[in-house]
Design a protein around this motif. Structure first.
Motif, mmCIF file in Angstrom:
data_model
loop_
_atom_site.group_PDB
_atom_site.id
_atom_site.type_symbol
_atom_site.label_atom_id
_atom_site.label_comp_id
_atom_site.label_asym_id
_atom_site.label_seq_id
_atom_site.Cartn_x
_atom_site.Cartn_y
_atom_site.Cartn_z
ATOM 1 N N ARG A 1 0.839 -1.200 0.000
ATOM 2 C CA ARG A 1 0.000 0.000 0.000
ATOM 3 C C ARG A 1 0.871 1.246 0.000
ATOM 4 O O ARG A 1 1.818 1.347 0.760
ATOM 5 C CB ARG A 1 -0.908 0.008 1.226
ATOM 6 C CG ARG A 1 -1.891 -1.129 1.225
ATOM 7 C CD ARG A 1 -2.777 -1.104 2.474
ATOM 8 N NE ARG A 1 -3.668 -2.249 2.487
ATOM 9 C CZ ARG A 1 -4.807 -2.327 1.822
ATOM 10 N NH1 ARG A 1 -5.215 -1.317 1.098
ATOM 11 N NH2 ARG A 1 -5.556 -3.398 1.900
ATOM 12 N N VAL B 1 -3.928 0.909 -2.267
ATOM 13 C CA VAL B 1 -3.571 -0.119 -3.254
ATOM 14 C C VAL B 1 -3.475 0.462 -4.659
ATOM 15 O O VAL B 1 -2.966 -0.181 -5.569
ATOM 16 C CB VAL B 1 -4.538 -1.331 -3.245
ATOM 17 C CG1 VAL B 1 -4.520 -2.016 -1.899
ATOM 18 C CG2 VAL B 1 -5.933 -0.928 -3.631
ATOM 19 N N GLY B 2 -3.956 1.694 -4.811
ATOM 20 C CA GLY B 2 -3.886 2.351 -6.103
ATOM 21 C C GLY B 2 -3.686 3.843 -5.953
ATOM 22 O O GLY B 2 -3.860 4.410 -4.872
ATOM 23 N N SER C 1 -2.086 0.913 -10.221
ATOM 24 C CA SER C 1 -2.070 0.039 -9.048
ATOM 25 C C SER C 1 -0.647 -0.117 -8.524
ATOM 26 O O SER C 1 0.320 -0.160 -9.297
ATOM 27 C CB SER C 1 -2.653 -1.338 -9.378
ATOM 28 O OG SER C 1 -1.751 -2.099 -10.143
ATOM 29 N N ASP D 1 -5.394 5.855 -13.382
ATOM 30 C CA ASP D 1 -5.352 5.005 -12.194
ATOM 31 C C ASP D 1 -4.191 4.033 -12.340
ATOM 32 O O ASP D 1 -4.068 3.366 -13.366
ATOM 33 C CB ASP D 1 -6.651 4.220 -12.016
ATOM 34 C CG ASP D 1 -7.831 5.119 -11.714
ATOM 35 O OD1 ASP D 1 -8.906 4.879 -12.289
ATOM 36 O OD2 ASP D 1 -7.692 6.049 -10.912
ATOM 37 N N HIS E 1 -4.721 7.478 -7.946
ATOM 38 C CA HIS E 1 -5.586 8.105 -8.944
ATOM 39 C C HIS E 1 -5.113 9.526 -9.187
ATOM 40 O O HIS E 1 -4.870 10.276 -8.241
ATOM 41 C CB HIS E 1 -7.035 8.112 -8.444
ATOM 42 C CG HIS E 1 -7.989 8.802 -9.364
ATOM 43 N ND1 HIS E 1 -8.231 8.363 -10.634
ATOM 44 C CD2 HIS E 1 -8.746 9.907 -9.189
ATOM 45 C CE1 HIS E 1 -9.119 9.160 -11.217
ATOM 46 N NE2 HIS E 1 -9.437 10.113 -10.352
#
Length: 84
Positions: free
Chosen positions: A11, A60-61, A72, A70, A63
């Protein structure tokens, strides 16, 4: 669908784009980087647009709302961008 062991639970807690690289600091202390050129919309964005980002899914991503990109964290760890 395969999941990289390196990407499980990874993360992001901070993101920056500098010197042509997208850098993400992970919750476990690692810092990962990938060339901005892997992400055409981000590559074409201004510095101001690249500076506007949000963590999604608890990190986890990533943006980038100004360019609708986006990314990951697992994809960064797997090097998915170079396959585009």
């Amino acid at each position: 669908m395969s999941i990289s062991a390196a990407g499980i639970g990874a993360r992001a807690v901070h993101v920056r784009v500098e010197h042509g690289m997208l850098r993400a600091v992970l919750a476990d202390g690692r810092e990962i980087a990938a060339p901005v050129s892997w992400f055409p919309r981000l590559d074409a964005a201004t510095a101001e647009q690249r500076g506007v980002w949000q963590l999604i899914g608890g990190g986890v991503g990533i943006h980038f709302p100004d360019v609708d990109e986006d990314i990951s964290v697992a994809g960064l760890l797997d090097g998915e961008g170079w396959r585009r």
